[in-house]
Design an enzyme around this catalytic site. Structure first.
Site, PDB file in Angstrom:
ATOM      1  N   TRP A  21       0.832  -1.207   0.000  1.00 43.52           N
ATOM      2  CA  TRP A  21       0.000   0.000   0.000  1.00 43.52           C
ATOM      3  C   TRP A  21       0.867   1.257   0.000  1.00 43.52           C
ATOM      4  CZ3 TRP A  21      -3.764   1.565   4.600  1.00 43.52           C
ATOM      5  CH2 TRP A  21      -4.493   2.691   4.217  1.00 43.52           C
ATOM      6  N   ASP A  52       1.355  -8.293  -1.528  1.00 43.62           N
ATOM      7  CA  ASP A  52      -0.048  -7.886  -1.544  1.00 43.62           C
ATOM      8  C   ASP A  52      -0.174  -6.437  -1.992  1.00 43.62           C
ATOM      9  OD1 ASP A  52      -2.985  -8.265  -0.558  1.00 43.62           O
ATOM     10  OD2 ASP A  52      -2.311  -6.378   0.323  1.00 43.62           O
ATOM     11  N   TYR A  57      -4.179   1.431  -4.971  1.00 41.31           N
ATOM     12  CA  TYR A  57      -2.977   1.963  -4.335  1.00 41.31           C
ATOM     13  C   TYR A  57      -2.215   2.803  -5.357  1.00 41.31           C
ATOM     14  CZ  TYR A  57      -3.748  -1.539  -0.638  1.00 41.31           C
ATOM     15  OH  TYR A  57      -4.283  -2.302   0.376  1.00 41.31           O
ATOM     16  N   HIS A 123     -12.154  -6.042  -2.167  1.00 47.50           N
ATOM     17  CA  HIS A 123     -11.453  -5.059  -1.349  1.00 47.50           C
ATOM     18  C   HIS A 123     -12.401  -4.379  -0.371  1.00 47.50           C
ATOM     19  CE1 HIS A 123      -8.090  -1.759  -1.367  1.00 47.50           C
ATOM     20  NE2 HIS A 123      -8.362  -2.238  -0.164  1.00 47.50           N
ATOM     21  N   SER A 154     -10.877  -9.238   1.446  1.00 50.23           N
ATOM     22  CA  SER A 154     -10.285  -8.392   2.475  1.00 50.23           C
ATOM     23  C   SER A 154     -11.448  -7.767   3.220  1.00 50.23           C
ATOM     24  CB  SER A 154      -9.397  -7.310   1.859  1.00 50.23           C
ATOM     25  OG  SER A 154      -8.798  -6.510   2.855  1.00 50.23           O
TER      26      SER A 154
END
Length: 329
Positions: A21, A52, A57, A123, A154
């Site tokens: 991220w 990941d 991002y 997400h 997630s």
């Protein structure tokens, strides 16, 4: 580096992964691409084989940096997980349809420069999505089409994690697990173990609070979510400092320092604490430079925490956070 099974995929991934991220260049302040690439390479050199990321991002910038690393390391057995869904505007359950999910996956294929996505994760979708079998049917079709190999989710909350693993092809659940977030260990890990679902422990250092380096006057840039999202102004409050009050987190950190052995850091102990749970497949700390990547990896080599140390963490959580954090997430 210890390797653990990821769900029922047949993959064994490094217990310390790489969370990408921060290198996307948004929500964490300014980044340096050259340094980000060095950190990725250093982590892989030291045995990390799980990365990941997400399509949001840096609006795909994180994925593209990872794609560059994949091209520079042909033939290496790396597992790259990305996430889809947060590009929706508005971010509503009805947007998780075939057209959008397919388009998101195809965009990530392009960003990563691969023919198939290893692991695609929903997400942090709205809670209703976990009760929409048609969404998971679309993911099944993407697997059948060869667009993705496997899929997972997630989540923000434990109840969402429990709902997600009722869908039989879900291979992984990414959830916030750290010394300030014990609820998953208490209410989800056993169910994940029974279902043979992998657990990806995210936000392992509580947005840096568990590094032990922050003070009450630590500055954060205007672009850093630790400044602009403390009350959930931009996205779920739990993503920032794991949802705990900054000052309470600092107080808890002072108590946790007693657990750090000579030659280690609080961040490394915090990562090693997560790995004490065999249900956790991997934890995914970020690394903005090669030094951080190395320090993260070395956490896996620390000796197991004692029963007394584990009890101390529970006590700190009970006194500082349980009442505020446990009911919400």
């Amino acid at each position: 580096m210890e390797h653990r099974e990821l769900g029922r995929t047949g993959w064994k991934v490094s217990a310390i992964g790489y969370g990408a991220w921060a290198i996307g260049g948004d929500a964490w302040g300014r980044t340096d691409d050259a340094e980000s690439l060095r950190s990725l390479h250093r982590a892989i050199d030291l045995g990390v084989n799980f990365i990941d990321t997400a399509d949001v991002y840096g609006d795909g910038h994180s994925e593209r940096l990872i794609g560059q690393v994949l091209r520079e390391r042909p033939g290496e057995e790396l597992v790259v997980a990305t996430k889809a869904g947060r590009r929706l505007d508005p971010h509503v359950a009805s947007g998780y349809d075939r057209r959008n999910l397919t388009a998101f996956a195809e965009r990530s294929l392009t960003n990563l420069g691969v023919d198939r996505i290893d692991l695609l994760q929903l997400h942090c979708p709205p809670g209703e999505v976990y009760h929409m079998p048609e969404v998971f049917g679309v993911l099944d079709d993407l697997v059948a089409a060869g667009t993705i190999r496997h899929y997972g989710v997630s989540v923000e909350r434990v109840d969402e994690a429990l709902a997600a693993i009722r869908h039989p092809a879900v291979q992984s659940v990414q959830i916030i697990v750290n010394m300030f977030r014990l609820k998953p260990a208490e209410q989800f890990f056993a169910a994940a173990r029974e279902a043979r679902v992998g657990i990806l422990a995210r936000v392992p250092l509580a947005s840096g609070l568990l590094s032990g380096k922050m003070r009450a006057d630590t500055p954060f840039s205007a672009e850093d979510h630790r400044r602009f999202n403390r009350r959930g102004e931009a996205f779920d409050q739990g993503e920032t400092f794991s949802g705990v009050e900054f000052e309470a987190g600092l107080a808890a950190v002072e108590e946790l320092r007693a657990l750090v052995p000579e030659g280690a850091t609080l961040a490394q102990v915090a990562l090693r604490w997560i790995l004490m749970f065999p249900e956790v497949t991997t934890t995914i700390p970020g690394a903005r430079d090669a030094r951080q990547a190395k320090a993260n990896v070395h956490a896996a080599g620390l000796p197991p925490l004692s029963a007394e140390a584990m009890a101390k963490v529970r006590d700190v959580y009970d006194r500082h956070f349980r009442a505020a954090v446990h009911p919400r997430w």
